[in-house]
Motif scaffolding. Structure first.
Motif, PDB file in Angstrom:
ATOM      1  N   GLU A  56      23.951  20.083  10.635  1.00  0.00           N
ATOM      2  CA  GLU A  56      24.590  18.852  10.167  1.00  0.00           C
ATOM      3  C   GLU A  56      23.545  17.772   9.897  1.00  0.00           C
ATOM      4  O   GLU A  56      22.405  17.845  10.363  1.00  0.00           O
ATOM      5  CB  GLU A  56      25.592  18.324  11.200  1.00  0.00           C
ATOM      6  N   ILE A  57      23.935  16.766   9.120  1.00  0.00           N
ATOM      7  CA  ILE A  57      23.158  15.532   8.995  1.00  0.00           C
ATOM      8  C   ILE A  57      23.884  14.485   9.830  1.00  0.00           C
ATOM      9  O   ILE A  57      24.996  14.086   9.507  1.00  0.00           O
ATOM     10  CB  ILE A  57      23.029  15.077   7.530  1.00  0.00           C
ATOM     11  N   HIS A  58      23.253  14.080  10.916  1.00  0.00           N
ATOM     12  CA  HIS A  58      23.873  13.187  11.899  1.00  0.00           C
ATOM     13  C   HIS A  58      23.132  11.858  11.862  1.00  0.00           C
ATOM     14  O   HIS A  58      21.973  11.766  12.253  1.00  0.00           O
ATOM     15  CB  HIS A  58      23.778  13.811  13.292  1.00  0.00           C
ATOM     16  N   ALA A  59      23.795  10.822  11.383  1.00  0.00           N
ATOM     17  CA  ALA A  59      23.177   9.499  11.296  1.00  0.00           C
ATOM     18  C   ALA A  59      23.347   8.755  12.605  1.00  0.00           C
ATOM     19  O   ALA A  59      24.326   8.949  13.334  1.00  0.00           O
ATOM     20  CB  ALA A  59      23.795   8.698  10.163  1.00  0.00           C
ATOM     21  N   ARG A 234      28.209  13.113  10.045  1.00  0.00           N
ATOM     22  CA  ARG A 234      28.741  12.323  11.147  1.00  0.00           C
ATOM     23  C   ARG A 234      27.773  11.173  11.434  1.00  0.00           C
ATOM     24  O   ARG A 234      26.601  11.231  11.073  1.00  0.00           O
ATOM     25  CB  ARG A 234      28.925  13.170  12.407  1.00  0.00           C
ATOM     26  N   VAL A 235      28.287  10.151  12.113  1.00  0.00           N
ATOM     27  CA  VAL A 235      27.460   8.994  12.450  1.00  0.00           C
ATOM     28  C   VAL A 235      27.778   8.539  13.862  1.00  0.00           C
ATOM     29  O   VAL A 235      28.942   8.471  14.258  1.00  0.00           O
ATOM     30  CB  VAL A 235      27.671   7.842  11.438  1.00  0.00           C
ATOM     31  N   SER A 236      26.724   8.265  14.641  1.00  0.00           N
ATOM     32  CA  SER A 236      26.867   7.719  15.992  1.00  0.00           C
ATOM     33  C   SER A 236      26.349   6.288  16.004  1.00  0.00           C
ATOM     34  O   SER A 236      25.378   5.964  15.313  1.00  0.00           O
ATOM     35  CB  SER A 236      26.095   8.564  17.009  1.00  0.00           C
ATOM     36  N   VAL A 237      27.001   5.449  16.804  1.00  0.00           N
ATOM     37  CA  VAL A 237      26.654   4.029  16.871  1.00  0.00           C
ATOM     38  C   VAL A 237      26.129   3.698  18.259  1.00  0.00           C
ATOM     39  O   VAL A 237      26.740   4.057  19.276  1.00  0.00           O
ATOM     40  CB  VAL A 237      27.881   3.148  16.551  1.00  0.00           C
ATOM     41  N   LEU A 238      24.971   3.014  18.298  1.00  0.00           N
ATOM     42  CA  LEU A 238      24.411   2.497  19.543  1.00  0.00           C
ATOM     43  C   LEU A 238      24.522   0.977  19.537  1.00  0.00           C
ATOM     44  O   LEU A 238      24.293   0.341  18.500  1.00  0.00           O
ATOM     45  CB  LEU A 238      22.951   2.912  19.705  1.00  0.00           C
ATOM     46  N   HIS A 243      25.874   4.191  23.843  1.00  0.00           N
ATOM     47  CA  HIS A 243      26.511   4.958  22.777  1.00  0.00           C
ATOM     48  C   HIS A 243      27.986   4.572  22.757  1.00  0.00           C
ATOM     49  O   HIS A 243      28.730   4.865  23.691  1.00  0.00           O
ATOM     50  CB  HIS A 243      26.351   6.461  23.038  1.00  0.00           C
ATOM     51  N   VAL A 244      28.412   3.897  21.686  1.00  0.00           N
ATOM     52  CA  VAL A 244      29.777   3.353  21.655  1.00  0.00           C
ATOM     53  C   VAL A 244      30.732   4.199  20.821  1.00  0.00           C
ATOM     54  O   VAL A 244      31.927   3.895  20.748  1.00  0.00           O
ATOM     55  CB  VAL A 244      29.785   1.896  21.137  1.00  0.00           C
ATOM     56  N   GLY A 245      30.225   5.261  20.185  1.00  0.00           N
ATOM     57  CA  GLY A 245      31.151   6.116  19.457  1.00  0.00           C
ATOM     58  C   GLY A 245      30.486   6.959  18.394  1.00  0.00           C
ATOM     59  O   GLY A 245      29.411   6.620  17.897  1.00  0.00           O
ATOM     60  N   THR A 246      31.120   8.081  18.060  1.00  0.00           N
ATOM     61  CA  THR A 246      30.691   8.961  16.977  1.00  0.00           C
ATOM     62  C   THR A 246      31.879   9.177  16.054  1.00  0.00           C
ATOM     63  O   THR A 246      32.996   9.410  16.520  1.00  0.00           O
ATOM     64  CB  THR A 246      30.186  10.312  17.518  1.00  0.00           C
ATOM     65  N   ARG A 247      31.643   9.102  14.752  1.00  0.00           N
ATOM     66  CA  ARG A 247      32.702   9.258  13.769  1.00  0.00           C
ATOM     67  C   ARG A 247      32.277  10.251  12.692  1.00  0.00           C
ATOM     68  O   ARG A 247      31.097  10.318  12.332  1.00  0.00           O
ATOM     69  CB  ARG A 247      33.011   7.916  13.083  1.00  0.00           C
ATOM     70  N   ALA A 248      33.247  11.004  12.168  1.00  0.00           N
ATOM     71  CA  ALA A 248      33.014  11.767  10.941  1.00  0.00           C
ATOM     72  C   ALA A 248      32.947  10.772   9.790  1.00  0.00           C
ATOM     73  O   ALA A 248      33.727   9.810   9.739  1.00  0.00           O
ATOM     74  CB  ALA A 248      34.140  12.769  10.710  1.00  0.00           C
ATOM     75  N   ILE A 249      31.995  10.975   8.874  1.00  0.00           N
ATOM     76  CA  ILE A 249      31.836  10.043   7.760  1.00  0.00           C
ATOM     77  C   ILE A 249      33.122   9.912   6.963  1.00  0.00           C
ATOM     78  O   ILE A 249      33.484   8.831   6.491  1.00  0.00           O
ATOM     79  CB  ILE A 249      30.679  10.501   6.850  1.00  0.00           C
ATOM     80  N   SER A 250      33.850  11.010   6.817  1.00  0.00           N
ATOM     81  CA  SER A 250      35.082  10.998   6.037  1.00  0.00           C
ATOM     82  C   SER A 250      36.197  10.217   6.717  1.00  0.00           C
ATOM     83  O   SER A 250      37.224   9.935   6.087  1.00  0.00           O
ATOM     84  CB  SER A 250      35.553  12.432   5.779  1.00  0.00           C
ATOM     85  N   GLU A 251      35.999   9.842   7.989  1.00  0.00           N
ATOM     86  CA  GLU A 251      37.058   9.188   8.745  1.00  0.00           C
ATOM     87  C   GLU A 251      36.688   7.770   9.173  1.00  0.00           C
ATOM     88  O   GLU A 251      37.330   7.193  10.056  1.00  0.00           O
ATOM     89  CB  GLU A 251      37.407  10.025   9.983  1.00  0.00           C
TER      90      GLU A 251
END
Length: 289
Positions: A56-59, A234-238, A243-251
């Protein structure tokens, strides 16, 4: 002329010898369980639990000071964790040194170029893994191999040029080519387009998609959300070391990611009072320069 696949083949052998194992696409390749880093009383990274999937490409996004650099250093063995567990290909690992991370197939392209400006492009690409025969360095063979890799990647760069003679953006592409030769499974990009032109960025994006197609897991760290939505799965936010959450880019969308990053909505940031224009305070006529 040989290309990236041929040059990186021997690194595949090194990764397998170090215990690296292939995992099915979409399965967890790297898992962080309560990963934490403290500097005295300062929590640079609070207990973080994240999963990166094979291929995957995980941002990863977040404001300055959110913990992104700390996370990179932990994953590449530059600093030791204070607590938590790292699982690589289903097994608990230390990742205590950069050599261990590289041997397992984990590498990074940093925002600041950390190569040797007085050496040639080819010498930098093979730094630490030089071609030798009977104790003598095979400079011509390395230059030819490096040029083959650069051409294969679509980077219009001379392998025999001194690295310091290139622009910062071009040096960044050399660092990327060097990492692509070694990072056979997991490659981290830290703000990779900061010094690149639009054309160089397009070359980099093509390489990232190519590596993903070959099964490499990409971690893409950037402040530029348009790049995140263009590349990532997917993208994870710091935020503030958490770590406050991970989301699928499409969502998800930019507004949600910004809210997660700063804990405020866009309306709260850009709120303006309505006002009526007053009297003219500056007027110009026939101005030239």
């Amino acid at each position: 002329m040989i290309g990236l696949q041929e040059v990186s083949h021997r690194h595949d052998e090194q990764v397998r010898a170090a215990g690296g194992r292939q995992v099915p696409k979409g399965a967890p390749i790297l898992e962080l369980r309560g990963l934490q880093k403290n500097y005295g009383a300062v929590e640079a990274l609070k207990p973080a639990t994240m999963t990166f999937l094979s291929g995957e490409i995980h941002a990863i996004v977040g404001e300055n000071g959110a913990g992104k650099s700390t996370l990179i250093k932990l994953l590449t063995g530059v600093i030791a964790r204070s607590a938590g567990e790292i699982r690589w290909c289903g097994e608990t690992v230390d990742l205590a040194t950069p050599n261990e991370a590289i041997a397992r197939g984990i590498n990074a392209v940093h925002q600041e170029v950390v190569l040797c400006p007085h050496l040639s492009v080819a010498a930098n690409m093979f730094l630490g893994d030089e071609m030798n025969r009977r104790g003598l360095m095979r400079k011509r063979a390395m230059t030819g191999a490096a040029q083959g890799v650069l051409d294969d990647l679509g980077f219009n760069l001379p392998a025999n040029a001194e690295l310091g003679s290139l622009t910062i953006g071009q040096q960044q592409l050399v660092a990327t080519a060097r990492a692509a030769m070694r990072a056979t499974q997991f490659l981290i990009f830290d703000e990779p387009t900061a010094y690149l032109t639009r054309q160089e960025s397009a070359q980099l994006f093509r390489l990232i998609r190519r590596l993903q197609g070959e099964g490499v897991t990409i971690v893409y760290i950037s402040h530029r959300l348009e790049e995140v939505f263009e590349l990532a799965d997917r993208v994870s936010v710091l935020r503030d070391g958490t770590h406050v959450g991970t989301r699928a880019i499409s969502e998800t969308n930019e507004a949600e990611l910004i809210t997660l990053m700063i804990n405020r909505t866009i309306e709260q940031i850009y709120h303006k009072e309505r006002f009526e224009p007053g009297e003219m305070i500056v007027e110009t006529r026939g101005l030239s320069g």
